[in-house]
Design an enzyme around this catalytic site. Sequence first.
Site, PDB file in Angstrom:
ATOM      1  CE  LYS A 110      42.109  85.271  47.267  1.00  0.00           C
ATOM      2  NZ  LYS A 110      43.497  85.606  47.622  1.00  0.00           N
ATOM      3  CE1 TYR A 112      43.444  82.440  49.471  1.00  0.00           C
ATOM      4  CE2 TYR A 112      44.675  83.685  51.119  1.00  0.00           C
ATOM      5  CZ  TYR A 112      44.536  83.222  49.827  1.00  0.00           C
ATOM      6  OH  TYR A 112      45.484  83.548  48.892  1.00  0.00           O
TER       7      TYR A 112
END
Length: 297
Positions: free
Chosen positions: A163, A135
């Site tokens: 992500k 992330y």
Amino acid sequence: MLKPAGIIPAMITPFDDNQNINESALRLFVRRFIAANVHGLFCLGTNGEFFTLTMEEKLRVAEIVIEEAQGRVPIYVGAGCVGTQETAQLAARLEQMGADALSIITPYFLTFTQQELIGHFRTVSEATKLPILLYNIPARTGNTLLPKTVMELSKVPNIVGIKDSSGSFDNILQVLEQCDPDFAVLAGTDSLILPTLMAGGHGAIAATANVFPEVVRSIYDLWLQGKPEEAELSQRKLRTLRSAFSLGTLPSVLKEVLNMLGLPAGDPRLPVQPLSPTAKSELKIVMGPYVSEGVIK
């Protein structure tokens, strides 16, 4: 191993009037998303206010989402903490609870070297057999996962994707160029969902999907159907809402929109304040066309 793809709502965490987790509302949101045929659920992310939750609260949120979903969609759970040991311990607990995948944010507060970040993610990956999504959200953490670092980490067997919430399309392009095609690249910036798909990405973890999950999902579905012009029309529908996010501190605007729609999101957790009366009035004006045009009901 799970291959992340599609539209995955970045779930808010609903609170009651006493700032406690509203468990019945959380279950409602899970059912609502599943009814909208999303491709997974992501809890305990930035919009889920993970940074204000205790360890016990994090585990309870994950437990409820996993339980309510009943295996109908993959559940991605944010397990990132500041320390490597704490993150590894949380990852192991979430695996035991039945999570399908984990999202691990970069450590924050201090600025770390790329080698320190590599060491962090490798250590966490050894604590669980679950697939891991990196992330990357440097504006919030002060740490950037460089494309070269992502490429290095993509070689770890259970680190399956990223992500990317950097807001930089060039960063997404570099990751796509340097990593294996099977490495899942998901947009974490809602304005880049369609561009990421067009570049070879695999989907998005989207905040705006809290409000109109069907619209966001349609971007992915239409793209897969070979209808890029129609997908672009769906992508454009997100712009006004995203622009309105500047009316308050994250995730106050998102929660207020949901409250306006009769969905019990509650207020953000302090120190984030609810929107001011002026901001609420502006938000109502912004949301008016969405309602009148039938984008949201």
